[in-house]
Scaffold this motif. Structure first.
Motif, short mmCIF file in Angstrom:
data_model
loop_
_atom_site.label_atom_id
_atom_site.label_comp_id
_atom_site.label_asym_id
_atom_site.label_seq_id
_atom_site.Cartn_x
_atom_site.Cartn_y
_atom_site.Cartn_z
N LYS A 1 -4.52 -1.25 25.14
CA LYS A 1 -5.61 -1.49 26.09
C LYS A 1 -5.47 -0.61 27.32
O LYS A 1 -5.86 -1.00 28.41
N GLY A 2 -4.92 0.57 27.15
CA GLY A 2 -4.75 1.49 28.27
C GLY A 2 -3.30 1.79 28.53
O GLY A 2 -2.38 1.22 27.93
N ILE A 3 -3.07 2.70 29.49
CA ILE A 3 -1.72 3.20 29.73
C ILE A 3 -0.75 2.10 30.18
O ILE A 3 0.42 2.09 29.78
N PHE A 4 -1.22 1.14 30.98
CA PHE A 4 -0.30 0.12 31.47
C PHE A 4 0.02 -0.93 30.41
O PHE A 4 1.11 -1.53 30.43
N ASP A 5 -0.88 -1.11 29.47
CA ASP A 5 -0.57 -1.94 28.30
C ASP A 5 0.52 -1.25 27.48
O ASP A 5 1.47 -1.89 27.01
N ALA A 6 0.39 0.07 27.32
CA ALA A 6 1.42 0.85 26.61
C ALA A 6 2.75 0.77 27.34
O ALA A 6 3.81 0.60 26.72
N TYR A 7 2.72 0.87 28.66
CA TYR A 7 3.96 0.77 29.45
C TYR A 7 4.62 -0.60 29.27
O TYR A 7 5.85 -0.70 29.20
N ASN A 8 3.80 -1.63 29.22
CA ASN A 8 4.36 -2.98 28.99
C ASN A 8 5.06 -3.07 27.64
O ASN A 8 6.13 -3.66 27.52
N LYS A 9 4.43 -2.50 26.62
CA LYS A 9 5.07 -2.48 25.30
C LYS A 9 6.41 -1.76 25.37
O LYS A 9 7.39 -2.16 24.72
N GLY A 10 6.45 -0.70 26.16
CA GLY A 10 7.66 0.10 26.27
C GLY A 10 8.82 -0.64 26.90
O GLY A 10 9.93 -0.68 26.33
N TRP A 11 8.60 -1.25 28.06
CA TRP A 11 9.73 -1.91 28.71
C TRP A 11 10.21 -3.13 27.92
O TRP A 11 11.40 -3.49 27.98
N LYS A 12 9.30 -3.75 27.18
CA LYS A 12 9.69 -4.94 26.41
C LYS A 12 10.66 -4.61 25.28
O LYS A 12 11.45 -5.48 24.87
N ILE A 13 10.59 -3.40 24.74
CA ILE A 13 11.52 -3.04 23.68
C ILE A 13 12.64 -2.13 24.18
O ILE A 13 13.50 -1.69 23.40
N ALA A 14 12.65 -1.86 25.48
CA ALA A 14 13.66 -0.98 26.06
C ALA A 14 15.04 -1.63 26.04
O ALA A 14 15.17 -2.83 26.26
N LYS A 15 16.06 -0.81 25.82
CA LYS A 15 17.44 -1.26 25.83
C LYS A 15 18.17 -0.87 27.10
O LYS A 15 19.33 -1.24 27.31
N GLY A 16 17.51 -0.11 27.96
CA GLY A 16 18.14 0.39 29.16
C GLY A 16 18.19 -0.63 30.28
O GLY A 16 17.34 -1.52 30.38
N GLU A 17 19.16 -0.46 31.16
CA GLU A 17 19.24 -1.28 32.37
C GLU A 17 18.12 -0.90 33.33
O GLU A 17 17.60 -1.74 34.06
N TRP A 18 17.77 0.38 33.33
CA TRP A 18 16.71 0.91 34.18
C TRP A 18 15.57 1.43 33.32
O TRP A 18 15.80 1.91 32.20
N VAL A 19 14.34 1.37 33.85
CA VAL A 19 13.16 1.85 33.15
C VAL A 19 12.50 2.93 33.99
O VAL A 19 12.31 2.77 35.21
N TYR A 20 12.14 4.02 33.33
CA TYR A 20 11.48 5.13 34.01
C TYR A 20 10.27 5.57 33.19
O TYR A 20 10.36 5.71 31.96
N TYR A 21 9.12 5.82 33.86
CA TYR A 21 7.90 6.21 33.17
C TYR A 21 7.58 7.68 33.46
O TYR A 21 7.41 8.08 34.61
N LEU A 22 7.50 8.46 32.39
CA LEU A 22 7.20 9.88 32.49
C LEU A 22 5.87 10.15 31.81
O LEU A 22 5.61 9.66 30.71
N GLY A 23 5.00 10.92 32.46
CA GLY A 23 3.73 11.27 31.85
C GLY A 23 3.92 12.25 30.71
O GLY A 23 4.87 13.04 30.69
#
Length: 248
Positions: free
Chosen positions: A67-89
């Protein structure tokens, strides 16, 4: 636990994606993973992604409607294994030594790390930009999201991005972290080169109006309408000033 999860949202990004992924692969800091969240691209994006997954197991991806870039970002952090999250275009570049310069420091007590960014314009010009103080989050965004890392636990605490704001969910997220007493740490390093193209380069009254709505919803200051009108007046006066200069 992996130190940092680099999340890239893509949709028909074949023309620029390799450059972004190469900038991740060339990091002098090695404790990272890169998650590409694709919105079912119609071009060669997924084939490019698969090449990098084969090169290095730290790359992984999903491809499904969003549903857009921020929906994609939400999917990303939810499956992330890192202690920190960084978003790169998908058209941006992470500076080679950025992660090394950040994670040489002890960061356990911080929720947000932020630094500087290089803005790359389509005509070849560049601008070296430093962030505002996080206190400005009461009224406006304080930095480009390409210069911000957020602790994954804080992302979860905030329930991720609010996709009600398709353009300004990053501002809403940062403002909520600030208002919830998140601890910010500035690093005087240039984290990424940010491509000033597409929606980023276009003036948007909706984006500015969303900032007013966000400030009002989050109760970030006593007079959100006043600050919104003040900001719009400054922008309009700046526009008129440029028009007058062009006529001289």
């Amino acid at each position: 636990m992996t130190t940092v999860s680099i999340i890239i949202a893509t949709f028909n990004a074949a023309k620029t994606l390799s450059k972004a992924l190469d900038s991740v692969l060339s990091q002098t800091y090695q404790d990272w993973e890169c998650i590409i969240v694709d919105g079912v691209s119609k071009d060669n994006t997924i084939n490019i992604v698969k090449e990098y997954v084969q090169k290095d197991s730290r790359f992984r991806y999903i491809s499904e409607p969003d549903k857009g870039i921020f929906d994609a970002y939400n999917k990303g952090w939810k499956i992330a294994k890192g202690e920190w999250v960084y978003y790169l275009g998908a058209d941006d570049c992470l500076n080679e030594k950025a992660l090394s310069e950040i994670f040489v420091n002890k960061l356990d007590n911080f929720d947000v790390i932020y630094g500087n960014v290089i803005i790359a314009f389509s005509n070849g010009d560049v601008k070296y930009q430093r962030p505002y103080s996080p206190t400005s989050l009461k009224y406006k965004m304080f930095a480009c999201h390409q210069s911000i890392l957020v602790k994954r636990d804080m992302m979860e605490k905030m329930n991720g991005f609010n996709i009600v704001y398709p353009i300004s969910a990053d501002f809403d997220m940062m403002q909520r972290i600030y208002l919830n007493k998140g601890i910010f740490k500035y690093m005087d390093t240039y984290i990424a080169s940010f491509a000033y193209t597409g929606i980023s380069s276009k003036f948007s009254f909706k984006k500015h109006h969303d900032h007013y709505v966000i400030c009002k919803a989050n109760k970030s200051n006593k007079c959100p309408l006043f600050y919104y009108l003040l900001h719009e007046t400054r922008l309009y006066m700046g526009y008129l000033h440029k028009r007058l200069l062009n006529r001289i």
